[in-house]
Design an enzyme around this catalytic site. Sequence first.
Site, PDB file in Angstrom:
ATOM      1  N   ASP A 251       0.779  -1.068  -0.035  1.00  0.00           N
ATOM      2  CA  ASP A 251       0.032   0.055   0.050  1.00  0.00           C
ATOM      3  C   ASP A 251       0.795   1.364  -0.006  1.00  0.00           C
ATOM      4  OD1 ASP A 251      -2.355   2.052   0.539  1.00  0.00           O
ATOM      5  OD2 ASP A 251      -3.358   0.159   0.973  1.00  0.00           O
TER       6      ASP A 251
ATOM      7  N   ARG B 163     -19.750   3.407 -10.598  1.00  0.00           N
ATOM      8  CA  ARG B 163     -18.342   2.786 -10.587  1.00  0.00           C
ATOM      9  C   ARG B 163     -17.514   3.917 -11.643  1.00  0.00           C
ATOM     10  NH1 ARG B 163     -21.117  -2.012 -11.046  1.00  0.00           N
ATOM     11  NH2 ARG B 163     -20.666  -3.290  -9.433  1.00  0.00           N
TER      12      ARG B 163
ATOM     13  N   ASN C  31      -9.184   7.214  -9.904  1.00  0.00           N
ATOM     14  CA  ASN C  31      -8.322   5.862 -10.008  1.00  0.00           C
ATOM     15  C   ASN C  31      -7.287   5.583 -11.246  1.00  0.00           C
ATOM     16  OD1 ASN C  31      -9.413   5.114  -7.692  1.00  0.00           O
ATOM     17  ND2 ASN C  31     -11.022   3.858  -8.468  1.00  0.00           N
TER      18      ASN C  31
ATOM     19  N   VAL D 237      -8.586  -4.878 -10.690  1.00  0.00           N
ATOM     20  CA  VAL D 237      -9.925  -4.880  -9.870  1.00  0.00           C
ATOM     21  C   VAL D 237     -10.363  -3.592  -9.617  1.00  0.00           C
ATOM     22  CG1 VAL D 237     -11.081  -5.830  -7.610  1.00  0.00           C
ATOM     23  CG2 VAL D 237      -9.049  -7.282  -8.453  1.00  0.00           C
TER      24      VAL D 237
ATOM     25  N   HIS E  96     -18.742  -3.889 -16.657  1.00  0.00           N
ATOM     26  CA  HIS E  96     -18.833  -4.327 -15.076  1.00  0.00           C
ATOM     27  C   HIS E  96     -19.379  -3.002 -14.645  1.00  0.00           C
ATOM     28  CE1 HIS E  96     -18.607  -5.824 -11.096  1.00  0.00           C
ATOM     29  NE2 HIS E  96     -17.421  -4.773 -10.738  1.00  0.00           N
TER      30      HIS E  96
HETATM   31  N1  APR Z   1      -0.665   2.608  -4.361  1.00  0.00           N
HETATM   32  C1  APR Z   1      -0.976   1.723  -3.569  1.00  0.00           C
HETATM   33  N2  APR Z   1      -2.126   1.737  -3.015  1.00  0.00           N
HETATM   34  C2  APR Z   1      -2.994   2.669  -2.925  1.00  0.00           C
HETATM   35  C3  APR Z   1      -2.637   3.751  -3.838  1.00  0.00           C
HETATM   36  C4  APR Z   1      -1.744   3.931  -4.603  1.00  0.00           C
HETATM   37  N3  APR Z   1      -1.329   4.740  -5.536  1.00  0.00           N
HETATM   38  N4  APR Z   1      -3.988   4.635  -3.734  1.00  0.00           N
HETATM   39  C5  APR Z   1      -4.621   4.115  -3.015  1.00  0.00           C
HETATM   40  N5  APR Z   1      -4.076   2.988  -2.568  1.00  0.00           N
HETATM   41  C6  APR Z   1      -4.836   1.987  -1.231  1.00  0.00           C
HETATM   42  C7  APR Z   1      -5.439   2.551  -0.203  1.00  0.00           C
HETATM   43  O1  APR Z   1      -4.380   2.983   0.662  1.00  0.00           O
HETATM   44  C8  APR Z   1      -6.286   1.672   0.221  1.00  0.00           C
HETATM   45  O2  APR Z   1      -5.704   0.994   1.291  1.00  0.00           O
HETATM   46  O3  APR Z   1      -5.856   1.283  -2.206  1.00  0.00           O
HETATM   47  C9  APR Z   1      -6.517   0.460  -0.910  1.00  0.00           C
HETATM   48  C10 APR Z   1      -8.056   0.625  -1.200  1.00  0.00           C
HETATM   49  O4  APR Z   1      -8.765   0.158  -0.258  1.00  0.00           O
HETATM   50  P1  APR Z   1     -10.291   0.375   0.186  1.00  0.00           P
HETATM   51  O5  APR Z   1     -10.390   2.003   0.393  1.00  0.00           O
HETATM   52  O6  APR Z   1     -10.457  -0.369   1.301  1.00  0.00           O
HETATM   53  O7  APR Z   1     -11.078   0.043  -1.168  1.00  0.00           O
HETATM   54  P2  APR Z   1     -11.506  -1.404  -1.804  1.00  0.00           P
HETATM   55  O8  APR Z   1     -13.060  -1.684  -1.056  1.00  0.00           O
HETATM   56  O9  APR Z   1     -10.550  -2.445  -1.510  1.00  0.00           O
HETATM   57  O10 APR Z   1     -11.517  -1.155  -3.201  1.00  0.00           O
HETATM   58  C11 APR Z   1     -10.541  -1.008  -3.818  1.00  0.00           C
HETATM   59  O11 APR Z   1     -11.358  -2.199  -5.863  1.00  0.00           O
HETATM   60  O12 APR Z   1     -13.481  -3.038  -6.142  1.00  0.00           O
HETATM   61  C12 APR Z   1     -12.721  -2.295  -6.556  1.00  0.00           C
HETATM   62  O13 APR Z   1     -14.506  -0.207  -6.625  1.00  0.00           O
HETATM   63  C13 APR Z   1     -13.409  -0.904  -5.771  1.00  0.00           C
HETATM   64  O14 APR Z   1     -11.803   0.623  -7.128  1.00  0.00           O
HETATM   65  C14 APR Z   1     -11.970   0.136  -5.851  1.00  0.00           C
HETATM   66  C15 APR Z   1     -10.908  -0.989  -5.428  1.00  0.00           C
END
Ligand code: APR
Length: 311
Positions: free
Chosen positions: A36, A93, A100, A123, A180
Amino acid sequence: MSLNRNKITIVGAGNVGASCASWIIERNLADVVLLDIPETKNMPKGKALDMLQMSPISNTHCKIIGTTNYELTASSDICVITAGVPRKPGMSREDLVATNQGIVQTVVKNLTQYSPQTILIIVTNPLDSMCYVALKASNFPKNRVIGQAGVLDSARMRTFISQELGISVENIHASVIGGHGDEMVPLIRYSTICGLPLSHFLSKEKINEIVDRTRKGGSELVNLLGISAWYAPGAAAGFMVEAILKDKKIILPCSAFLEGEYGLSNLYFGVLGILGNHGLEKIIDIPLNEEEQQLLKKSAGLIQETMKSLK
Ligand code: APR
């Protein structure tokens, strides 16, 4: 890392990423690096340590490390990208595209630097557009950039059919293709229960209800949870990882880059494909009737619209 186990990197140690990691190590499939951003501080380390402590209970042996350092992802066989922002109630989405896109581009550049031969499973939403972003950012051949959507959408449809009939999900096959989004295309003609058509068990009205609920399956959960779902999305990505690692040659609905298949070109779209060691090894084109073709066209239109806002 062990020499004789495969290595999977999961970027985004949030809800979906962590669920995917847990699914993989519980099945003893591969060593996992959960990565992360530095702003999350020790969160990936904490989640990895928590999951590692499941191994004496589940009697598994895979290692998992949490990190913010891409060097540790080197030579990954498969990288799953879940990094990004999830949607909240009232959001589609497609609303996530601007944020994103930048995240996926950065992540792909970093990953491919250390794992130039890896297979990318995307994903992050909006899924099909983010796959396109990953393809361009990686410069990989299309078989090594695949999107996870159809495995989840089909699982949702199978669950709803099973709930309705009280018949095991194992007997139920469902094919959901298309983008999707809410315009995805559950293929009723190609969905079966123990080889029999759905209409043998369900009225037309009930089938339509299930199709509609499948299309809105993600939103139903966003409304219940206040944020998008993670258990089934994480498992669906894990299932694709397993298919590739084990060279299963299994036909699954995946988001694939199309060059004429299904009458579409230059976009990622949910279609049936064979997953094996080389990633998405072959796209299976299936005959569609006029109505199905119209639905696919509508679904593709939505993706093409979203892709216009890519920078
Ligand atoms: N590099 C690495 N990790 C990142 C970055 C980055 N540049 N930017 C954000 N993140 C991390 C965030 O810090 C967070 O821990 O991505 C993670 C996303 O986790 P959640 O906020 O819990 O989101 P989640 O429910 O896992 O969904 C992630 O998957 O299904 C799709 O629509 C959903 O686009 C979303 C993605």
